[in-house]
Design a protein around this motif. Structure first.
Motif, PDB file in Angstrom:
ATOM      1  N   VAL A 383       0.833  -1.193   0.000  1.00 48.13           N
ATOM      2  CA  VAL A 383       0.000   0.000   0.000  1.00 48.13           C
ATOM      3  C   VAL A 383       0.873   1.250   0.000  1.00 48.13           C
ATOM      4  O   VAL A 383       1.761   1.400   0.844  1.00 48.13           O
ATOM      5  CB  VAL A 383      -0.925   0.013   1.234  1.00 48.13           C
ATOM      6  CG1 VAL A 383      -1.777   1.282   1.266  1.00 48.13           C
ATOM      7  CG2 VAL A 383      -1.817  -1.224   1.227  1.00 48.13           C
ATOM      8  N   ALA A 384       0.630   2.137  -0.946  1.00 46.70           N
ATOM      9  CA  ALA A 384       1.325   3.419  -0.937  1.00 46.70           C
ATOM     10  C   ALA A 384       0.873   4.223   0.275  1.00 46.70           C
ATOM     11  O   ALA A 384      -0.314   4.205   0.627  1.00 46.70           O
ATOM     12  CB  ALA A 384       1.026   4.196  -2.219  1.00 46.70           C
ATOM     13  N   PRO A 385       1.775   4.925   0.954  1.00 49.88           N
ATOM     14  CA  PRO A 385       1.377   5.685   2.144  1.00 49.88           C
ATOM     15  C   PRO A 385       0.312   6.727   1.821  1.00 49.88           C
ATOM     16  O   PRO A 385       0.384   7.424   0.815  1.00 49.88           O
ATOM     17  CB  PRO A 385       2.679   6.359   2.593  1.00 49.88           C
ATOM     18  CG  PRO A 385       3.764   5.552   1.979  1.00 49.88           C
ATOM     19  CD  PRO A 385       3.211   5.047   0.679  1.00 49.88           C
ATOM     20  N   THR A 386      -0.693   6.783   2.663  1.00 55.97           N
ATOM     21  CA  THR A 386      -1.667   7.872   2.613  1.00 55.97           C
ATOM     22  C   THR A 386      -1.595   8.595   3.951  1.00 55.97           C
ATOM     23  O   THR A 386      -1.057   8.068   4.921  1.00 55.97           O
ATOM     24  CB  THR A 386      -3.090   7.346   2.370  1.00 55.97           C
ATOM     25  OG1 THR A 386      -3.425   6.389   3.389  1.00 55.97           O
ATOM     26  CG2 THR A 386      -3.185   6.670   1.008  1.00 55.97           C
ATOM     27  N   ARG A 387      -2.128   9.769   4.013  1.00 59.78           N
ATOM     28  CA  ARG A 387      -1.912  10.623   5.183  1.00 59.78           C
ATOM     29  C   ARG A 387      -2.435   9.981   6.469  1.00 59.78           C
ATOM     30  O   ARG A 387      -3.352   9.156   6.461  1.00 59.78           O
ATOM     31  CB  ARG A 387      -2.577  11.977   4.978  1.00 59.78           C
ATOM     32  CG  ARG A 387      -4.098  11.942   4.932  1.00 59.78           C
ATOM     33  CD  ARG A 387      -4.646  13.369   4.933  1.00 59.78           C
ATOM     34  NE  ARG A 387      -6.098  13.395   4.851  1.00 59.78           N
ATOM     35  CZ  ARG A 387      -6.905  13.243   5.893  1.00 59.78           C
ATOM     36  NH1 ARG A 387      -6.401  13.005   7.098  1.00 59.78           N
ATOM     37  NH2 ARG A 387      -8.212  13.300   5.742  1.00 59.78           N
ATOM     38  N   ALA A 388      -1.824  10.397   7.572  1.00 53.13           N
ATOM     39  CA  ALA A 388      -2.299   9.986   8.892  1.00 53.13           C
ATOM     40  C   ALA A 388      -3.623  10.685   9.179  1.00 53.13           C
ATOM     41  O   ALA A 388      -3.903  11.764   8.648  1.00 53.13           O
ATOM     42  CB  ALA A 388      -1.267  10.345   9.955  1.00 53.13           C
ATOM     43  N   PRO A 389      -4.460  10.100  10.029  1.00 51.85           N
ATOM     44  CA  PRO A 389      -5.771  10.709  10.289  1.00 51.85           C
ATOM     45  C   PRO A 389      -5.671  11.942  11.180  1.00 51.85           C
ATOM     46  O   PRO A 389      -4.793  12.048  12.037  1.00 51.85           O
ATOM     47  CB  PRO A 389      -6.526   9.586  11.008  1.00 51.85           C
ATOM     48  CG  PRO A 389      -5.448   8.820  11.723  1.00 51.85           C
ATOM     49  CD  PRO A 389      -4.269   8.845  10.797  1.00 51.85           C
ATOM     50  N   ARG A 390      -6.577  12.876  10.965  1.00 49.41           N
ATOM     51  CA  ARG A 390      -6.737  13.962  11.928  1.00 49.41           C
ATOM     52  C   ARG A 390      -7.350  13.393  13.204  1.00 49.41           C
ATOM     53  O   ARG A 390      -8.031  12.364  13.165  1.00 49.41           O
ATOM     54  CB  ARG A 390      -7.621  15.066  11.355  1.00 49.41           C
ATOM     55  CG  ARG A 390      -7.026  15.743  10.118  1.00 49.41           C
ATOM     56  CD  ARG A 390      -7.969  16.835   9.588  1.00 49.41           C
ATOM     57  NE  ARG A 390      -7.411  17.478   8.408  1.00 49.41           N
ATOM     58  CZ  ARG A 390      -7.568  17.055   7.165  1.00 49.41           C
ATOM     59  NH1 ARG A 390      -8.297  15.955   6.942  1.00 49.41           N
ATOM     60  NH2 ARG A 390      -7.018  17.691   6.161  1.00 49.41           N
ATOM     61  N   LEU A 391      -7.104  14.050  14.299  1.00 46.07           N
ATOM     62  CA  LEU A 391      -7.605  13.555  15.580  1.00 46.07           C
ATOM     63  C   LEU A 391      -9.126  13.418  15.548  1.00 46.07           C
ATOM     64  O   LEU A 391      -9.848  14.382  15.306  1.00 46.07           O
ATOM     65  CB  LEU A 391      -7.194  14.510  16.711  1.00 46.07           C
ATOM     66  CG  LEU A 391      -7.685  14.143  18.113  1.00 46.07           C
ATOM     67  CD1 LEU A 391      -7.178  12.765  18.518  1.00 46.07           C
ATOM     68  CD2 LEU A 391      -7.229  15.201  19.113  1.00 46.07           C
ATOM     69  N   GLY A 392      -9.607  12.185  15.758  1.00 47.00           N
ATOM     70  CA  GLY A 392     -11.042  11.930  15.802  1.00 47.00           C
ATOM     71  C   GLY A 392     -11.746  12.039  14.471  1.00 47.00           C
ATOM     72  O   GLY A 392     -12.981  12.112  14.435  1.00 47.00           O
ATOM     73  N   GLU A 393     -10.998  11.988  13.374  1.00 44.66           N
ATOM     74  CA  GLU A 393     -11.582  12.215  12.055  1.00 44.66           C
ATOM     75  C   GLU A 393     -12.705  11.237  11.720  1.00 44.66           C
ATOM     76  O   GLU A 393     -13.668  11.588  11.021  1.00 44.66           O
ATOM     77  CB  GLU A 393     -10.486  12.138  10.993  1.00 44.66           C
ATOM     78  CG  GLU A 393     -10.959  12.392   9.574  1.00 44.66           C
ATOM     79  CD  GLU A 393      -9.812  12.405   8.571  1.00 44.66           C
ATOM     80  OE1 GLU A 393     -10.100  12.518   7.362  1.00 44.66           O
ATOM     81  OE2 GLU A 393      -8.637  12.315   8.987  1.00 44.66           O
ATOM     82  N   HIS A 394     -12.617  10.012  12.226  1.00 40.85           N
ATOM     83  CA  HIS A 394     -13.589   8.985  11.850  1.00 40.85           C
ATOM     84  C   HIS A 394     -14.546   8.625  12.981  1.00 40.85           C
ATOM     85  O   HIS A 394     -15.276   7.643  12.890  1.00 40.85           O
ATOM     86  CB  HIS A 394     -12.850   7.741  11.361  1.00 40.85           C
ATOM     87  CG  HIS A 394     -11.890   8.032  10.241  1.00 40.85           C
ATOM     88  ND1 HIS A 394     -10.550   8.288  10.461  1.00 40.85           N
ATOM     89  CD2 HIS A 394     -12.093   8.160   8.910  1.00 40.85           C
ATOM     90  CE1 HIS A 394      -9.963   8.529   9.294  1.00 40.85           C
ATOM     91  NE2 HIS A 394     -10.876   8.453   8.344  1.00 40.85           N
TER      92      HIS A 394
END
Length: 406
Positions: A383-394
């Motif tokens: 998997v190509a890296p995708t951005r880390a999540p924002r705090l509580g994004e999901h």
């Protein structure tokens, strides 16, 4: 080989495609394990407290903006994950049970005292979720007199033993910690191996289990030469500057070059082939002096005159820049490499040729050059890296999505 996202038309599934991991981790050992699983196709859902994972508060920060969403440390360990925060409307335990419905793995770094404070009981979790694998990655394991001790990368390396082998020839200087969170990453590697074994066992039995991984024990078996030297001849190794710790001092292996950079060159006097290659190289640059004499065909003579040989080798490298010396030495079949600074690695032609670094955008204003997976497989792409999540994004989305998938 390039990397791709899972689900690319025509691409085979990744090893962990369909594997759902709930991550309750707040240090690089646990978060690094989660990142390894993401790279191989797992869906990793990260539980965070309202203030965010502790790694969100560790710099450096993108554009020097200090916030929960700009820590490059957090980005590195959490690419591609999803972030869920308990907002206080439900207990952490209730949120955990909702997330574990249909999950395969609970990746958790709580110490026994913290497990009790959270009201968790791993035996009950396994009874409620019989196919669940609980992957516990802690400093000292879940039992024993040190189980609740706090740690960091330096404490792990010190207590586990590797730190004693790291440092300089001058033993009036204390041991020196190697950079790069080597202690945490060693635990991450062992945790991944433990999870693989548990997944294989679940294929056979259909049942999950608890996997208890200790950073301390992972490092205690990673002391390189220190362990066998103590187990068998009962002697201690001593740290040396940029070379393996040994019971007795060995010859220096770092050499300054004309451009004021350094190379590491491992001269093996006992092996005739690299000796002849070295002398031929030195002769081509006019610094072989008396090393072409037949007396040096004898190993004992080379050993007796090592200080003289070392001085001539220093002259050899002072005539060349580090890059030239590296490539010429390798062309002649000699074990030699440049001592690169981190910024040099970003420009490494070999890593560039293998597309090892890629730029990941966090938003329109923030991006970073990051390493991709160290794995290369012939039958599938990581998997190509995708951005880390924002705090509580999901928060509020992941449980609903899991229910819909059932």
């Amino acid at each position: 080989m390039t990397t791709s996202q899972p689900g690319t038309p025509g691409s085979p599934p990744l090893p962990y495609s369909g594997l759902t991991v709930v991550e309750w981790a707040g240090d690089p050992a646990g978060e690094g394990t989660g990142r390894l699983l993401v790279e191989l196709g797992a869906d990793v859902i990260k539980i965070e407290p309202p203030q965010g994972s502790p790694t969100r508060r560790i710099g450096p920060f993108a554009h020097d903006v200090v916030s929960a969403d700009t820590s490059l440390t957090f980005w590195y360990y959490n690419f591609g994950k999803r972030s869920v925060v308990s907002d206080g409307s439900e207990s952490d335990q209730a949120l955990l049970h909702r997330l574990l419905v249909g999950a395969d793995v609970l990746l958790i770094t709580l110490r026994p005292r913290e497990i009790a404070a959270a009201g968790l009981d791993y035996s009950e979790l396994l009874t409620t979720h019989p196919q669940l694998i609980i992957l516990s990655v802690t400093a000292f394991g879940l039992d024993g007199p040190w189980a609740d001790y706090r740690t960091c990368d330096l404490v792990g390396l010190a207590a586990g033993g590797p730190l004693a082998s790291c440092g300089y020839d001058d033993h009036s200087i204390p041991p020196i910690r190697p950079g790069g969170n080597q202690g945490y990453h060693t635990a991450t590697s062992f945790a991944h191996c433990g999870l693989l074994l548990a997944l294989l066992d679940r294929q056979r039995t259909g049942a999950g289990q608890l996997v208890d991984v200790s950073m301390h024990e992972s490092l205690a078996v990673s002391g390189e030469l220190a362990n066998p030297y103590w187990f068998y001849p009962k002697v201690l190794v001593h740290r040396q500057t940029c070379r393996h710790a040994q019971p007795v001092p060995t010859q220096p292996a770092l050499f300054r070059c004309a451009d004021d950079r350094w190379v590491y060159f491992a001269l093996i006097l006992a092996d005739r082939k690299p000796w002849d290659a070295l002398v031929a190289w030195m002769e081509s640059l006019g610094v072989a002096a008396d090393l072409t004499d037949t007396a040096y065909d004898d190993l004992a003579h080379r050993q007796q005159n090592f200080a003289h040989i070392q001085e001539l080798i220093e002259c050899l490298f002072l005539l060349q820049d580090a890059t030239t010396a590296y490539h010429e030495g390798q062309r002649r079949g000699l074990p030699i490499g440049p001592v690169n600074a981190p910024e040099d690695v970003l420009d490494d032609e070999h890593l560039q040729a293998r597309n090892f670094f890629t730029t990941v955008a966090f938003d329109s204003d923030l991006s970073a050059l990051v390493p991709t997976s160290p794995y290369r497989f012939s039958s599938f792409q990581t998997v190509a890296p995708t951005r880390a999540p924002r705090l509580g994004e999901h928060t509020g989305h992941v449980p609903a999505a899991k229910e819909a998938d059932r």
